[in-house]
Every structure is written in structure tokens, then in C-alpha cells.
Enzyme design. Structure first.
Site: not given
Length: 322
Positions: A101, A103, A120, A178, A198
Site C-alpha cells: 500500500q 498513503h 508514519e 510499503h 491498497r
């Protein structure tokens, strides 16, 4: 009066989850369910955390920010984010590999979803022998190469696989493709966002034989096709000292191992502080009393607290916004 706050974990069933959040981190999980995530502190709409300790029990985090503003989160945090809490704290149990996936960054997420992006970090709490995860491409990849690999099922061959051990941490900027591998227990600190694209699910299907939705077209504009710089670190704990783990524009994370007692001076910090207890048990002493913090629990220290004394034997991840 504000005090160190604990919240009810929001447990998320996932196709790749298990029961390690109970066996390793002390959570009470519903029997027979695959729980992959415990959202420890969340400002995500429809999943806003609710206090479970003290006089403010039953109030949610957004309600408290509306009332206490900078006293709770810090003046500069409140001025920037308003009543939206800026971080999402999770514990993740990956008994199977997660999807591949990516972001979006702040700009793309705002344009498409009226949301913040998602940068993150992961801190590895436990790892089965040989466990690994995937962070970024292993070389510079063109857009067409990527799309060809997605269509013919060879995308994993383009990713950089990293073997991991407990104590490893990984910084995952928005745009980095990642996946978390199987056999890992991870603490995740991220921006407040639930936007995930995804792009590959390893051919997996759900209990009804259906594959999960992919977001191939949305992901293309979000992906950084360059191989990342080394995003892996391994902080070594020093008793009663705060050791840097990760620092970025969205959060700072330190590793703090307490042996007997340590005082933390936050008088120069205009931010809340989060403690994620990853081992042991501590008494968190503040101006009005004390609260206990045990392995698997997470606590929010209000910004108005200038100093905190931690007593006992335990280790926490210390998180705040600079």
C-alpha cells in the site's frame, strides 16, 4: 482539572490479524476474532478515543480539546490543528502479511479526501525469526514498470525487503510504498489519517472468496518511484535517558527506559506527550497525583504539565509534536 488520560482501545478486526495483542500486550480481545489493530489514541472521525480513567471518563478526545484547547494539546498544536488531534497511535499484530500500500501526502489527501496525508513510523515490539517487511522500491522504477508489475503480479520483486528484529524502527514518509510482513508486533505513530491506497494483496481473498478492493489508479499519483534513503534505525536504550528514535515535522519519538525513577522536564515543550508502554509498569506522577501505566497501555500527558516523574521499572515510547 486535567490529568494523564487513558483511553478505551478501539479494536479492529483484520484479515491478517491474530491474538498477540492479548497474549503479548495484555488487551482483552473478543474470542475467535482476528484483531489486527488496537487504535490507542485516535482523533479520526467515527473512531475518536474515549477516556476511561478519572473524572473525565466517558468524554471523547475531541470534546476535551474543545474545552481545554492549548492546556491539553499545546497552544501551537491547537492553533495549527484546532480540535482535530494530530496523531493516531496504533498497536498492530500482523500474523499474516499486510497488503502492499501507499498513503498520499498532505496536498493530495486534502484535494481528494479533505484529509491530512499519512506519514508514519513503525517500532518493532516483537518479531518471529526471519520476519521481514517491505519499505520502498529496491531501485528507481518508472511509472510504466510499476503498472506492468501490478498487472502481472510481480510487484513484490520491485520492493526492498528488510529483515527485522525487536527494537528496529522504520520511518515511512507519505508516498513510500510499503507492507508489514507476517509475524510482527508493531507500534505505529502516524498523522491523523485513515486514507490508504491498497495496490496488491498477495492474491488473498476473504472468507467469502472475494478479493479486497485495490486502488491502483488512485495510488499512481501518490507514489514516490525513487528508492528511499535508509529509513531503518535501531535505538539502544540508556537507563533513565530519553534516546531519539525518529523526528519529523509531524512528530518526535524517543525511547525511554526507566529504572527506579526519572523526571522529565516538559516546561519548554508546547505539546501534549504520549507514553506508549512497551515493557514493565510505571507510576506516572504529575502535579495532582499519579496514574499507573502498564505494558500495552498508552497515556496522554496534557501540555499544561511542566514535568512528569516516572517511577518503577519499564520502557515507554515518548511521543510529542515539536
Amino acid at each position: 482539572m486535567l490529568y494523564p488520560l487513558k483511553f478505551k482501545p478501539r479494536l479492529k478486526e483484520r484479515i491478517w490479524g491474530g491474538n498477540a495483542l492479548e497474549t503479548e500486550m495484555g488487551k482483552q480481545l473478543p474470542a475467535g476474532r482476528k484483531i489486527g489493530e488496537s487504535w490507542e489514541i485516535s482523533g479520526v472521525q467515527k473512531d475518536i478515543s474515549v477516556v476511561v480513567n478519572g473524572d473525565l471518563a466517558g468524554n471523547d478526545l475531541q470534546e476535551l480539546i474543545e474545552v481545554y484547547m492549548g492546556d491539553l494539546v499545546g497552544d501551537h498544536v491547537y492553533n495549527k490543528y484546532g480540535v482535530e488531534f494530530p496523531l493516531l497511535i496504533k498497536l498492530i499484530d500482523a500474523r499474516d502479511v499486510l497488503s502492499i500500500q501507499v498513503h498520499p501526502d498532505d496536498e493530495l489527501a486534502r484535494e481528494r479526501h479533505n484529509s491530512y496525508g499519512k506519514t508514519e513510523m513503525w517500532y518493532v515490539l516483537a518479531a518471529d525469526p526471519g520476519a521481514s517487511l517491505y519499505v520502498g522500491f529496491n531501485r528507481t522504477v518508472t511509472r510504466d514498470e510499476y503498472l506492468d508489475a501490478v498487472s502481472n503480479g510481480t510487484l513484490p520483486s520491485l520492493l526492498r525487503e528488510e529483515k527485522v528484529r525487536p527494537g528496529d524502527s522504520f520511518f515511512i514518509p507519505a508516498g513510500t510504498i510499503h507492507a508489514i510482513g507476517k509475524g510482527l508486533l508493531i507500534a505505529e505513530i502516524q498523522q491523523t489519517s485513515d486514507v490508504t491506497y491498497r495496490v496488491d494483496d498477495w492474491g488473498r481473498v476473504d472468507d467469502n472468496g472475494n478479493p479486497r478492493e485495490l486502488h491502483t489508479e488512485l495510488a499512481v499519483d501518490a507514489i514516490d518511484f525513487r528508492p528511499p534513503h535508509d529509513l531503518k534505525t535501531h535505538a539502544v536504550a540508556v537507563p533513565n535517558e530519553s534516546v531519539p528514535v525518529e523526528e519529523c515535522r509531524y512528530f518526535t519519538t524517543n525511547l525511554l527506559q526507566v529504572s527506579d525513577s526519572v523526571e522529565r522536564d516538559y516546561s519548554a515543550l508546547d505539546s501534549f506527550v504520549i507514553y506508549i508502554c512497551i515493557d514493565g509498569e510505571l507510576n506516572v506522577c504529575y502535579s495532582g497525583g499519579s496514574e499507573t501505566l502498564s505494558k500495552g497501555e498508552t497515556m496522554l500527558i496534557p501540555a499544561q504539565e511542566d514535568s512528569i516523574e516516572l517511577d518503577g521499572e519499564g520502557t515507554v515510547l515518548e511521543v510529542y509534536v515539536d
